[in-house]
Enzyme design. Structure first.
Site, short mmCIF file in Angstrom:
data_model
loop_
_atom_site.label_atom_id
_atom_site.label_comp_id
_atom_site.label_asym_id
_atom_site.label_seq_id
_atom_site.Cartn_x
_atom_site.Cartn_y
_atom_site.Cartn_z
N GLU A 6 0.75 -1.31 -0.26
CA GLU A 6 -0.26 -0.34 0.10
C GLU A 6 1.24 1.20 0.01
O GLU A 6 1.52 1.41 0.74
CB GLU A 6 -1.37 -0.13 1.03
N ASN A 31 -4.91 5.07 -1.97
CA ASN A 31 -6.07 5.28 -1.44
C ASN A 31 -6.62 6.94 -2.27
O ASN A 31 -6.21 7.26 -3.14
CB ASN A 31 -5.89 6.21 0.09
N GLU A 85 -6.28 -5.43 7.86
CA GLU A 85 -4.67 -5.08 8.39
C GLU A 85 -4.49 -4.37 9.47
O GLU A 85 -5.93 -5.04 10.55
CB GLU A 85 -4.87 -3.56 7.85
N GLU A 92 -8.01 2.05 -3.25
CA GLU A 92 -9.02 1.61 -2.48
C GLU A 92 -9.93 3.14 -1.89
O GLU A 92 -9.45 4.38 -2.23
CB GLU A 92 -7.66 1.74 -0.98
N ASP A 152 -11.80 0.05 2.32
CA ASP A 152 -11.02 0.00 3.49
C ASP A 152 -11.53 0.47 3.78
O ASP A 152 -13.47 0.95 4.28
CB ASP A 152 -10.44 1.41 2.56
#
Length: 532
Positions: free
Chosen positions: A184, A243, A360, A275, A305
């Protein structure tokens, strides 16, 4: 200075008045649940509470769900807390709640009203995630935070242009194999004036000021360039997720930005994963729904997410089409029996509707073992590595022996990952490269059968497979090939092991020429016969 010290000063150093700023957290979710009329009705209830609590004070509704009051300094805190608690009592059971920020004035102080309002707001915003706190007093620490806020707003362009924004990468590991399945991209700001700025010091500010697209455009471009560098260096390609803010959908055409990066760097689209946070669905839901469909229609994987952090998680899954859920780390903070049951249910539900899972915030070996046992496909967290610059990530992965999975392997693992391993029957997963078989996973029921025949675990099974004589290896190989040829049907075979008859029923879950994943069920026929 502590809040107690601030309270003591209210009687002396401060003047007669204090400015109180009231704001509802998650009011958009309240409106989404009860409609605009229900929201308006509740705002009227707040006004009634404030008029009752401060009958002689100037009151104002500034905008939407924001109220302000100029109250006597002497008992400001007790009365503000009383008002907040009364309002929150009306909201019991909701994910919406009221907070307050207090800005006291010293006797000789002359401060613009707009600045005092901003400071009271900063105090209120600082505790918006702390549901149990009724209020916060503006302090020197918050004054510094406001300075940073102003600095971020005026220097974001400079930070992007001069490379003060750095992209850190956090590894994502596949539980079935322990291989690196992705990373990520996370923005970090290393400033020449303020030093290292935390993400919570600049990302919320940029969102509130509608400047977040400047940051996110930069992150997307850097992700594309990083992938291009991997390709040019002939390194294994590790897909990158990034993101997208809810504000991005209002400020730019996100798909066009991503497509431009893909064309510029000549990238396959499946190397980039998008995300979107769950809270983004509350506002502009129709627009975001259309954009998600456009993303997926153009070949991009779209992830939800922080799943579970919002108020309407199941509604989000009902109304939107996602490829993967990132289970919110808050589930893992209290790693108890209840959280385990919730996570297990989430994983099973996701598999049932064809959505992959990633947890996560994973920090311990115990969490890893549990998530692997329930079939959660990927893991991200400090257990495997903190966010770090790309070159550091390379060294880290080499030291931890985290080898990147190939693109072909990833496709097979994704298909097999939707198989639900939480079942009563004894089930194991085997990797098959056309020559050798390797047990990669077994559920509790399978482990129990193996223990019954004197085999201690997966490592022992793989040692037995490796140690078979040529004749038994050929028979096992012939059986695996027959399973592959008959996919997706199950194929049965009975094997003798130390005098015990074991019936195996297997089928191929996914595969390409030269590599397959098989699911195998096992029954100890000897034990069943002995029990008759």
């Amino acid at each position: 200075m502590s809040e107690r010290e601030e309270a003591d000063r209210a009687e002396g150093v401060y003047g007669r008045d204090a400015l109180a700023y009231f704001n509802l957290t998650n009011f958009k979710q309240y409106n989404a649940t009860y409609g605009a009329e229900g929201g308006d009705d509740f705002l009227r209830k707040i006004a009634t509470v404030l008029r009752h609590t401060f009958p002689d004070a100037p009151l104002a509704r500034m905008s939407s769900d924001i109220f302000m009051a100029l109250v006597p300094a002497g008992d400001a805190q007790s009365r503000i807390e009383e008002a907040v608690q009364e309002v929150n009592g009306l909201l019991e059971g909701e994910n919406t709640y009221l907070h307050a920020g207090i800005r006291y004035f010293s006797p000789q102080e002359r401060v613009p009203v707009s600045m005092a309002c901003e400071q009271a707001k900063a105090a209120c915003d600082s505790i918006k995630k702390e549901r149990s706190r009724a209020y916060c007093i503006f302090s020197e620490h918050l004054r510094q935070e406001l300075e940073i806020r102003s600095y971020v707003i005026s220097h974001i362009d400079e930070a992007v242009e001069n490379g003060y924004i750095e992209i850190y990468y956090q590894p994502v590991v596949r539980t079935l194999t322990g291989k690196l399945a992705g990373m990520e991209a996370l923005a970090r700001w290393r400033d020449p004036v303020y030093g290292f700025l935390r993400p919570d010091q600049f990302i919320p500010v940029l969102e509130e000021e509608r400047l977040i697209d400047k940051l996110d455009r930069y992150v997307i471009r850097e992700c594309g360039r990083q992938l291009r560098r991997q390709i040019d260096a002939h390194r294994p390609i590790v897909p990158i997720s990034f993101n997208v803010s809810r504000m991005d959908f209002q400020l730019m055409d996100v798909l066009s930005e991503i497509e431009a990066v893909v064309r510029e760097n000549e990238l396959p689209r499946d190397y980039l994963r998008i995300e979107i946070t769950e809270t983004a669905m509350v506002q502009d839901s129709d627009k975001i729904l259309k954009m998600i469909d456009r993303f997926r229609g153009n070949g991009y994987s779209v992830w939800l997410d922080d799943f579970g952090s919002g108020y309407s998680s199941l509604n989000v899954l009902k109304d939107y089409h996602f490829d993967e859920l990132k289970i919110d780390m808050e589930f893992l903070r209290a790693f108890n029996d209840t959280s385990r049951k919730i996570i297990t249910s989430v994983v099973m539900m996701a598999k049932a509707i064809g959505i992959h899972t990633l947890a996560e915030g994973v920090e311990t070996r115990e969490q890893v073992r549990f998530l692997r046992s329930i079939g959660c496909e990927k893991i991200q967290g400090y257990h495997y590595g903190r966010p770090m610059p790309y070159d550091e990530l390379l060294v880290h992965c080499q030291e931890r022996h985290l080898r990147a999975e190939t693109r072909e392997e990833a496709r097979i693992y994704e298909k097999a990952g939707l198989f639900n391993v939480i079942m009563a029957s004894p089930v194991a997963l085997f990797l098959d490269d056309g020559r050798n078989l390797y047990m990669a996973y077994e559920n509790d029921a399978y482990r129990k059968v193996m223990k019954g025949v004197g085999i201690s675990g997966r490592r022992a099974v793989n040692w037995i497979i490796h140690s078979l004589d040529d004749a038994r290896k050929e028979r096992l190989r012939a059986y695996a090939d027959r399973v592959t040829r008959n996919r997706p049907c199950k194929v049965s075979e009975t094997f003798l092991l130390d005098g015990r008859r074991l019936r195996v029923r297997a089928k191929t879950l996914a595969g390409l020429p030269g590599f397959h994943i098989h699911m195998a069920e096992i029954v100890d026929l000897t034990r069943d016969a002995d029990s008759l």
